[in-house]
Design a protein around this motif. Structure first.
Motif, PDB file in Angstrom:
ATOM      1  N   GLU B 171      37.662 -57.568  25.369  1.00 52.81           N
ATOM      2  CA  GLU B 171      36.305 -57.153  25.254  1.00 52.81           C
ATOM      3  C   GLU B 171      36.090 -55.683  26.040  1.00 52.81           C
ATOM      4  O   GLU B 171      36.505 -55.887  27.140  1.00 52.81           O
ATOM      5  N   THR B 172      35.975 -54.695  25.473  1.00 57.63           N
ATOM      6  CA  THR B 172      35.598 -53.496  25.802  1.00 57.63           C
ATOM      7  C   THR B 172      34.513 -52.843  25.154  1.00 57.63           C
ATOM      8  O   THR B 172      34.253 -52.944  23.937  1.00 57.63           O
ATOM      9  N   VAL B 173      33.693 -51.978  26.027  1.00 59.73           N
ATOM     10  CA  VAL B 173      32.875 -51.414  25.410  1.00 59.73           C
ATOM     11  C   VAL B 173      33.158 -49.757  25.464  1.00 59.73           C
ATOM     12  O   VAL B 173      32.950 -49.245  26.583  1.00 59.73           O
ATOM     13  N   PRO B 174      33.412 -48.962  24.297  1.00 64.26           N
ATOM     14  CA  PRO B 174      33.983 -47.626  24.590  1.00 64.26           C
ATOM     15  C   PRO B 174      32.851 -46.854  24.781  1.00 64.26           C
ATOM     16  O   PRO B 174      31.909 -47.073  24.093  1.00 64.26           O
ATOM     17  N   LEU B 175      32.894 -46.030  25.740  1.00 63.50           N
ATOM     18  CA  LEU B 175      31.711 -45.095  25.903  1.00 63.50           C
ATOM     19  C   LEU B 175      31.968 -43.554  25.446  1.00 63.50           C
ATOM     20  O   LEU B 175      32.517 -43.059  26.390  1.00 63.50           O
ATOM     21  N   GLY B 176      31.435 -43.644  24.209  1.00 66.25           N
ATOM     22  CA  GLY B 176      31.686 -42.228  23.661  1.00 66.25           C
ATOM     23  C   GLY B 176      30.703 -41.188  24.185  1.00 66.25           C
ATOM     24  O   GLY B 176      31.375 -40.028  24.427  1.00 66.25           O
ATOM     25  N   TRP B 180      27.362 -45.811  31.684  1.00 67.27           N
ATOM     26  CA  TRP B 180      26.258 -46.643  31.713  1.00 67.27           C
ATOM     27  C   TRP B 180      25.253 -46.157  32.671  1.00 67.27           C
ATOM     28  O   TRP B 180      25.557 -45.516  33.616  1.00 67.27           O
TER      29      TRP B 180
END
Lengths: 247, 247
Positions: B171-176, B180
């Motif tokens: 699980e990753t959340v790409p931070l375009g 955060w």
């Protein structure tokens, strides 16, 4: 359609070739899945080429739900995964197939309805489709050669579903305040904000309006809202409008 | 042939249709495998239909080792897996694809040469082939519908190889669009909404005000907001206030 209380619904979004729809049905049924939805198939529906290719899994096509668009296909779902090969600018969680299906199994065991979106051949899902999803599923393909076809992508997700759902015992998340919001409730919330913010002149300048709307929709989708959250956010906007109207 | 000191060799045993050989090459290369062996292809070798289907993965066919039989193909290997759908009378270990490829990764890391046998379309491996294997790999298909084709079986094994051999992030959340939001930024957002909604008369009746504020704060905290989200949500509220002030 197969029973969506025991499995994820696989949604083929604007599929092009009938053969691929039939092959996707076979891939699903190989791993015991039979809840298929189809949105706007290019060559109409029913499709004889799909039926010919599905041999042995034709029942999935007979029972498939047909929808005009993704919004309709996922209206009753509380959690939506979008399978995609390309990276996206949209900020939302990205799961491996394994982690996604483990999570789906947990949610379905807890009574939620879960959908997995598969994009059309060649182009894949559009940003507008992905914006309706809570999370992205990305298959860990070779970065130098990512050429999975539709049925192969369906096959891998179905395989992972069976791996995760058949043996594993899952935890459930207690919900203090009622259920998770359904997809259609989140869509209505997004529309409410879009309409009112439009009237208020928020989407400015015009050339940025579409991007701003997409970002806002993406935010609602990512949040995992409960019904109570949705009611509160409607209330926030209604109150701001009332305040304005009192002048 | 690709380097067998870093990957298992996939052996297509007496494959029939060229298209399936080409599709198997694509399936392998999707997951970074390029060591293919072929024994006694029905339609001879090279096969133009295999080449046409392999587009983008043709190199695997150019470099494939050709052998007369399974014995020749696995002669240099210290461990051989046989993929098979049917149960066998032969007494030998049966692995899931996951366990098999985890084991293969361990053995290859220790310097062993490992092969995986795939049988011909329709008939599958013969007992004589299976007898040459150290272990069986069985894909957990739906017992009522086990219709994986050759390339699909290759695809699943290659997928499991990559999962086991290459570290996959689940699980990753790409931070375009930036980072955060920090805690203090979220707190300021919560205050902004609380202040303006207070002026607008949202927290009513008074005895429910504290509970409503708590719910709203809890919502912002749960959302995992980016800096861009926080700016957008500030903008939403500012615009509603401006709209009111214009009267």
């Amino acid at each position: 359609m197969g029973d969506p209380s025991s499995q994820p619904v696989f949604v083929l979004v604007r599929p092009q070739m009938g053969e691929n729809i039939g092959a996707a049905a076979r891939a699903m049924w190989n791993f015991g899945l039979d809840a298929m939805s189809i949105t706007a198939p290019r060559d109409g529906w029913p499709n004889p080429k799909a039926v010919a290719m599905a041999s042995g899994a034709g029942r999935l096509l007979d029972n498939a739900r047909l929808h005009d668009d993704v919004a309709g296909a996922v209206a009753g779902c509380s959690y939506v995964f979008a399978t995609t090969a390309r990276g996206r600018d949209l900020t939302k969680p990205v799961f491996s197939p394994e982690a996604a299906m483990a999570r789906a199994a947990g949610m379905i065991a807890a009574g939620e309805k879960v959908a997995v979106l598969f994009g059309p051949e060649r182009t894949g899902l559009e940003n507008d489709d992905v914006a309706r999803a809570n999370a992205i599923v990305s298959v860990p393909v070779n970065p130098d050669f990512a050429s999975l076809n539709l049925a192969q992508c369906v096959l891998l997700m179905a395989y992972e579903w069976r791996r995760q759902a058949v043996e594993v015992t899952h935890e459930t998340v207690p919900l203090g305040k009622g259920d998770w919001a359904s997809r259609i409730e989140v869509d209505k919330l997004a529309e409410h904000y879009e309409d009112r913010l439009g009237q208020a002149g928020f989407f400015f300048p015009p050339e940025k309006a579409e991007g701003m709307k997409l970002n806002l929709r993406n935010l609602w989708s990512r949040m995992r809202l409960t019904r109570a959250d949705v009611q509160m956010l409607h209330g926030v906007m209604r109150q701001m409008v009332r305040w304005k109207e009192r002048g």
